[in-house]
Design a protein around this motif. Sequence first.
Motif, mmCIF file in Angstrom:
data_model
loop_
_atom_site.group_PDB
_atom_site.id
_atom_site.type_symbol
_atom_site.label_atom_id
_atom_site.label_comp_id
_atom_site.label_asym_id
_atom_site.label_seq_id
_atom_site.Cartn_x
_atom_site.Cartn_y
_atom_site.Cartn_z
ATOM 1 N N UNK A 145 0.820 -1.212 0.000
ATOM 2 C CA UNK A 145 0.000 0.000 0.000
ATOM 3 C C UNK A 145 0.854 1.261 0.000
ATOM 4 N N UNK A 146 2.186 1.066 0.018
ATOM 5 C CA UNK A 146 3.155 2.162 0.006
ATOM 6 C C UNK A 146 2.996 3.068 1.233
ATOM 7 N N UNK A 147 2.762 2.415 2.369
ATOM 8 C CA UNK A 147 2.625 3.136 3.633
ATOM 9 C C UNK A 147 3.849 2.842 4.495
ATOM 10 N N UNK A 148 4.583 3.873 4.860
ATOM 11 C CA UNK A 148 5.770 3.702 5.700
ATOM 12 C C UNK A 148 5.509 4.075 7.157
ATOM 13 N N UNK A 149 4.474 4.872 7.379
ATOM 14 C CA UNK A 149 4.175 5.308 8.738
ATOM 15 C C UNK A 149 2.669 5.185 8.999
ATOM 16 N N UNK A 150 2.177 3.946 9.163
ATOM 17 C CA UNK A 150 0.734 3.757 9.345
ATOM 18 C C UNK A 150 0.253 4.275 10.689
#
Length: 218
Positions: A145-150
């Motif tokens: 999902x290209x999330x590095x800081x959820x």
Amino acid sequence: MTPAAPTPAYRRLSVEERRAQLLDAALTLFAHRAPEEISLDDVAEAAGVSRPLVYRYFPGGKQQLYEAALRSAAEELQHCFDEAHEGPPLPRLARALDRYLTFVDQHDAGFSALLQGGSVVETSRTTAIVDGVRRAAAEHILSHLQVTDPGPRLRMTVRMWITAVEAASLIWLDEGKQPPAGELRDWLVEQFVAVMTVTAARDPQTAALVQAIASRDG
């Protein structure tokens, strides 16, 4: 006088090969029976070796062998979520689920024994191994999902869905593997979209992701 047929040369296995052989034998047994029903004699017989040899590689006995087998299965499960970062995210998720459900199908009762818990050989270490699979799966999904800081809501939603996938897999086995794996996969992907959509109503980060997924997957 006809000469005797040559005897096949015996090849001594390396330490790594022998250990892998014993783990393969144990995993095959765990795939069909609960861990508490399996003895070291069973593993030795399945591997075609002596019981002392099993103890030589696993001096901690059945508990050590079970934990090693669980780690091996956990690594295989984690690889199910390995997927190239190419194309829309939902088809990637579907392919990962195909591999996951194939593992569940092939290991059958062993999947329940290894991941459901409640075994007499379950310990805090085995619980940590299983939880590691869930955390690794969540990291894979967030990466796709290209999330590095959820944020906490997004992170919780993904982890809740992974728990639901595991529960659905166990129920699927209990229901005689019905519906067919392909239908179950599609339903689980739809469930992912559904829970993300619910969270999106309360979380701007998830809302942006849901919009991006919709635009990429049509």
